[in-house]
Design an enzyme around this catalytic site. Structure first.
Site, PDB file in Angstrom:
ATOM      1  N   THR A   9      -3.550  15.747  -3.406  1.00  0.00           N
ATOM      2  CA  THR A   9      -4.581  14.632  -3.992  1.00  0.00           C
ATOM      3  C   THR A   9      -3.965  13.223  -3.577  1.00  0.00           C
ATOM      4  O   THR A   9      -2.765  13.053  -3.790  1.00  0.00           O
ATOM      5  CB  THR A   9      -4.400  14.785  -5.307  1.00  0.00           C
ATOM      6  N   SER A 190      -1.890   6.973  -0.663  1.00  0.00           N
ATOM      7  CA  SER A 190      -0.737   7.000   0.204  1.00  0.00           C
ATOM      8  C   SER A 190       0.445   7.156  -0.198  1.00  0.00           C
ATOM      9  O   SER A 190       1.504   6.789   0.294  1.00  0.00           O
ATOM     10  CB  SER A 190      -0.671   6.243   1.478  1.00  0.00           C
ATOM     11  N   ARG A 191       0.485   7.736  -1.630  1.00  0.00           N
ATOM     12  CA  ARG A 191       1.821   7.694  -2.304  1.00  0.00           C
ATOM     13  C   ARG A 191       2.644   6.250  -2.607  1.00  0.00           C
ATOM     14  O   ARG A 191       3.735   6.233  -2.899  1.00  0.00           O
ATOM     15  CB  ARG A 191       2.834   8.535  -1.580  1.00  0.00           C
ATOM     16  N   LEU A 192       1.701   5.155  -2.425  1.00  0.00           N
ATOM     17  CA  LEU A 192       2.244   3.876  -2.821  1.00  0.00           C
ATOM     18  C   LEU A 192       1.930   3.464  -4.280  1.00  0.00           C
ATOM     19  O   LEU A 192       1.067   2.529  -4.413  1.00  0.00           O
ATOM     20  CB  LEU A 192       1.778   2.896  -1.580  1.00  0.00           C
ATOM     21  N   HIS A 193       2.459   4.409  -5.061  1.00  0.00           N
ATOM     22  CA  HIS A 193       2.110   4.407  -6.441  1.00  0.00           C
ATOM     23  C   HIS A 193       2.746   2.763  -7.237  1.00  0.00           C
ATOM     24  O   HIS A 193       3.532   2.303  -6.551  1.00  0.00           O
ATOM     25  CB  HIS A 193       2.682   5.265  -7.406  1.00  0.00           C
TER      26      HIS A 193
END
Ligand SMILES: Cc1cc2nc3c(=O)[nH]c(=O)nc-3n(C[C@H](O)[C@H](O)[C@H](O)COP(=O)(O)O)c2cc1C
Length: 213
Positions: A9, A190-193
């Site tokens: 996701t 893009s997992r750049l939380h």
């Protein structure tokens, strides 16, 4: 059927900008808890509590947050359970609020203390009678030979307390986790939380920092 182990996701409907985060992390937590509730997160007050045994072995389980104030995060349990015994001998605790459906989590580290007996009495009195009886019938975390024996124990407690209020068992009550760190995590693309972490300083004020995802 899709493979749950390879689902991916991409989060990211909402940023967590520095300017959006309140200066008091308890207030920020209250805001996120009400957002989770409004978004129909299932059991938004459910939190995973981790404790550490005397041999340093960690263990985790879910409990329900029942109050949050300046003292900390409060939940109720059996003091003789695995978690209860561990917290009494080593008060270090960690909490995770896993609000997956809104791409958020809150992480808390702190020290757990039993709450005043009067507060446990007060809360116990508000519980459904069935739960009150169960608190007497179950020696939480102890082995039992069968479900039948547990149900027999429930019937015994029901007759013991028939016709009057069920008193709080001496080994049932609350803990409050006084937070030393609170982290707000917002899933982004893009997992750049976004991760905003509060650390309580020696002077009891909160220092705030952004962590890399
Ligand atoms: C959604 C959910 C909420 C729970 N809430 C509590 C709770 O508030 N207090 C509690 O003692 N156990 C609660 N439990 C049960 C615990 O997860 C756990 O099984 C139990 O407390 C025994 O833990 P222990 O043997 O590690 O001490 C809950 C479980 C779930 C799944």
């Amino acid at each position: 059927m899709s493979d749950p182990l390879s689902q991916h996701t991409d989060y990211g409907q909402l940023p967590l900008n520095d300017s959006d985060v309140l200066s008091d992390p308890i207030e920020q937590f209250r805001l996120w808890l009400s957002n989770a509730s409004e978004a129909n997160v299932y059991e938004p007050n459910a939190m995973v509590l981790s404790t550490v045994a005397a041999n340093s072995s960690p263990s985790s389980r879910t409990v329900l947050l029942r109050a949050i104030d300046d003292a900390g995060f409060e939940f109720f349990t059996n003091y003789s359970s695995i978690k209860g015994r561990e917290l009494i001998s080593n008060p270090a605790a960690a909490l995770v609020f896993p609000w997956y459906s809104i791409h958020r989590q809150v992480l808390v580290q702190g020290i757990a203390r039993p709450v005043a007996a009067a507060l446990s009495d007060q809360y116990f009195a508000t519980r459904p009678r069935g739960s009150q009886i169960a608190a007497h019938a179950s020696e939480q975390s102890q082995p039992i030979a069968s479900r039948m024996l547990l149900e027999e124990r429930v019937r015994e407690c029901e007759s013991e307390f028939e016709g009057h209020d069920v008193p709080r068992p001496a080994d049932w009550g609350g803990f409050v986790v006084e937070p030393s760190t609170i982290e707000f995590w917002q899933g982004r693309s893009s997992r750049l939380h976004d991760r905003v972490r509060f650390v309580r300083s020696a002077s009891d004020s909160w220092e705030r920092m952004r962590l890399q995802p």
